[in-house]
Design a protein around this motif. Structure first.
Motif, short mmCIF file in Angstrom:
data_model
loop_
_atom_site.label_atom_id
_atom_site.label_comp_id
_atom_site.label_asym_id
_atom_site.label_seq_id
_atom_site.Cartn_x
_atom_site.Cartn_y
_atom_site.Cartn_z
N MET A 1 0.84 -1.17 0.00
CA MET A 1 0.00 0.00 0.00
C MET A 1 0.88 1.22 0.00
O MET A 1 1.84 1.30 0.71
N ARG A 39 6.81 -3.91 4.17
CA ARG A 39 5.67 -4.79 3.94
C ARG A 39 6.11 -6.25 3.90
O ARG A 39 5.50 -7.13 4.50
N SER A 150 -6.50 -1.33 5.28
CA SER A 150 -5.17 -1.69 5.78
C SER A 150 -5.08 -3.17 6.12
O SER A 150 -4.04 -3.80 5.92
N SER A 153 -4.62 -4.88 2.92
CA SER A 153 -3.23 -4.69 2.50
C SER A 153 -2.31 -5.64 3.25
O SER A 153 -1.41 -6.26 2.66
N ARG A 154 -2.53 -5.77 4.55
CA ARG A 154 -1.67 -6.65 5.36
C ARG A 154 -1.79 -8.10 4.93
O ARG A 154 -0.80 -8.84 4.87
N ARG A 156 -2.47 -9.15 2.06
CA ARG A 156 -1.91 -9.31 0.71
C ARG A 156 -0.42 -9.00 0.68
O ARG A 156 0.17 -8.87 -0.39
N ALA A 157 0.19 -8.88 1.85
CA ALA A 157 1.56 -8.39 1.93
C ALA A 157 2.55 -9.24 1.17
O ALA A 157 3.56 -8.74 0.68
N PRO A 164 -1.19 -1.28 -5.93
CA PRO A 164 -1.35 -1.10 -4.48
C PRO A 164 -2.64 -1.74 -4.00
O PRO A 164 -3.68 -1.62 -4.66
N PRO A 165 -2.63 -2.43 -2.87
CA PRO A 165 -3.84 -3.13 -2.42
C PRO A 165 -4.90 -2.21 -1.84
O PRO A 165 -6.06 -2.62 -1.72
N PHE A 166 -4.55 -0.97 -1.46
CA PHE A 166 -5.50 -0.09 -0.78
C PHE A 166 -5.37 1.31 -1.36
O PHE A 166 -4.29 1.90 -1.32
N HIS A 185 1.12 -0.02 5.40
CA HIS A 185 -0.24 -0.41 5.03
C HIS A 185 -1.19 0.77 5.01
O HIS A 185 -2.40 0.59 5.09
N PRO A 187 -3.03 3.82 2.88
CA PRO A 187 -3.53 3.79 1.51
C PRO A 187 -2.74 4.68 0.57
O PRO A 187 -2.16 5.68 1.00
#
Length: 429
Positions: A1, A39, A150, A153-154, A156-157, A164-166, A185, A187
């Motif tokens: 993220m 991350r 978040s 995101s975590r 998907r780390a 970006p996941p977020f 994490h 955004p």
């Protein structure tokens, strides 16, 4: 993220975060390479894996939208409660919503309403985005609780991705912060000059950025004597690849859409951007629209805002269905609380009301075409099936394959549940 800060924000030492951006650096003086390395380092063994590629779009209505004038009208209540708006039938028998949301009415079979949510009397998005109040988060030992983005995101780390996941299309707030999960994490935010890092640029400009990033990291290596910078070159290379990747740039470039689609989303472009971001693989997108703190002129304001919201939501949901993504994306539309069932006598407004509010939910493989729960005859309290805000969040987590009972370690070394109150809205599952 990834977190891109706007130009107006300053560090406590007076260094502009915009200057950091110009050399590829992010909040708290971290480079994008630092973010990626942090991350990777934070991916603990046994962290919950996503069982599906599902994403979440959180549409936040700041100020507290009026449940009485949107999804839970009371036409038989006294006039000082029912207000000016009429309910209209939807394509699901027995469900009515506001006359100012006809597009959603025609697709209610693709939507569900929760009419019996108990909220919290705080002007903050923390509760609906984290499951904890802002006051609880501010006083939390070991760091505040993380937002749903978040957490995604975590989890998907460990994924190898240029996306970006977020992403927050509405900037930063207590409700979007990563809390004890750490700065890596936060955004990605599309506000300020940071967005320019993902805009198309010439090869020379990208080369300049790589050179600046390299020089900045060299300085950090010279300062750092702990050996923690080892392997920085590989992370810096990946960081540059993420910035220069066309995936996010393509998603942010609405000119890639058919002109007729852009016309449908005119004035509600954030909804189109959100759709394109989840198509690109972003795990959570938050956006907001309008101002819903209608202490005065409630009906005048809503006559203007409800059709805009209606068009944004309806276009987004229909597009997700047209693309076969209806089960892959959960969309939630809500604010921090409802509004007083009784219209105030002085300003034709409705004030804060936390005992009950409504939320709209769509997609994610959840059960659609229903109204869950009900409020009392005057819209004052839940009449049946009272649910708390964390219960809907718990339902969302389960639907996207994340166990809300999973724990992460906070800053004090204590294991913390994603949610403490993990009951679910069973009617949706």
């Amino acid at each position: 993220m990834l977190t891109f800060w706007g130009s107006k924000q300053k560090s406590c030492d007076g260094v502009s975060r915009r200057n950091f951006l110009q050399v590829g650096a992010f909040g708290a003086g971290l480079t994008l390479a630092d973010v990626l390395r942090a991350r990777a380092a934070s991916q603990a063994p046994g962290a919950p894996a996503r069982s599906t590629p599902k994403s979440v779009i959180m549409v936040y209505l700041p100020g507290g939208p009026s449940h009485m004038d949107m999804y839970d009208l009371k036409p038989d209540a006294p006039v000082e409660f029912r207000g000016e708006f009429r309910p209209i039938a939807t394509n699901v028998p027995g469900i009515q919503i506001s006359e100012h949301m006809p597009m959603q009415a025609r697709m209610m079979d693709k939507l569900s309403i929760v009419r019996s949510l108990v909220a919290n009397d705080e002007h903050s998005d923390s509760y609906v985005m984290t499951g904890y109040t802002e006051n609880t988060n501010r006083t939390a030992t070991g760091g505040q609780h993380p937002s749903i983005g978040s957490v995604i995101s975590r989890t998907r780390a460990g994924a190898s991705t240029d996306v970006p996941p977020f992403v927050s299309l509405r900037g930063m707030s207590m409700g979007t912060e990563p809390g004890f999960l750490g700065i890596s994490h936060r955004p990605f935010t599309a506000e300020g000059p940071g967005i320019q890092n993902l805009r198309p640029g010439t090869a020379d400009r990208m080369g300049d950025r790589r050179d600046l990033l390299g020089r900045f990291d060299t300085v950090r290596r010279e300062i750092d004597g702990t050996g923690t910078m080892r392997g920085m070159d590989a992370f810096a290379s990946r960081a540059f690849d993420m910035i220069s990747s066309g995936t996010v740039r393509q998603a942010l470039d609405l000119k890639q859409e058919d002109p007729r689609t852009r016309d449908r989303y005119k004035g509600v472009e954030q909804f189109l951007t959100a759709r394109r971001l989840v198509e690109a693989g972003v795990g959570c997108v938050t956006l907001s629209t309008g101002g819903w703190d209608t202490h005065s002129g409630n009906f005048t304001t809503l006559k203007r805002q409800l059709p805009v919201l209606d068009r944004g939501v309806a276009n987004l949901i229909q597009d997700l269905h047209d693309r076969g993504m209806q089960d892959d994306v959960i969309t939630v539309v809500w604010g921090e609380f409802g509004r007083t069932p009784k219209v105030n006598s002085t300003d034709a407004g409705r004030d804060h009301w936390s005992p009950v509010m409504s939320a709209l939910v769509a997609g994610g493989g959840l059960k659609m075409g229903q109204a869950v729960g009900s409020s009392s005859a005057r819209g004052e309290y839940p009449k049946d099936r009272p649910y708390k805000v964390p219960h809907l969040l718990s339902t969302i987590y389960q639907a996207i394959g994340i166990d809300p009972a999973h724990t992460f370690t906070n800053g004090a070394g204590r294991p913390m549940y994603i949610l403490d109150d993990r009951a679910t809205v069973n009617e949706l599952l």
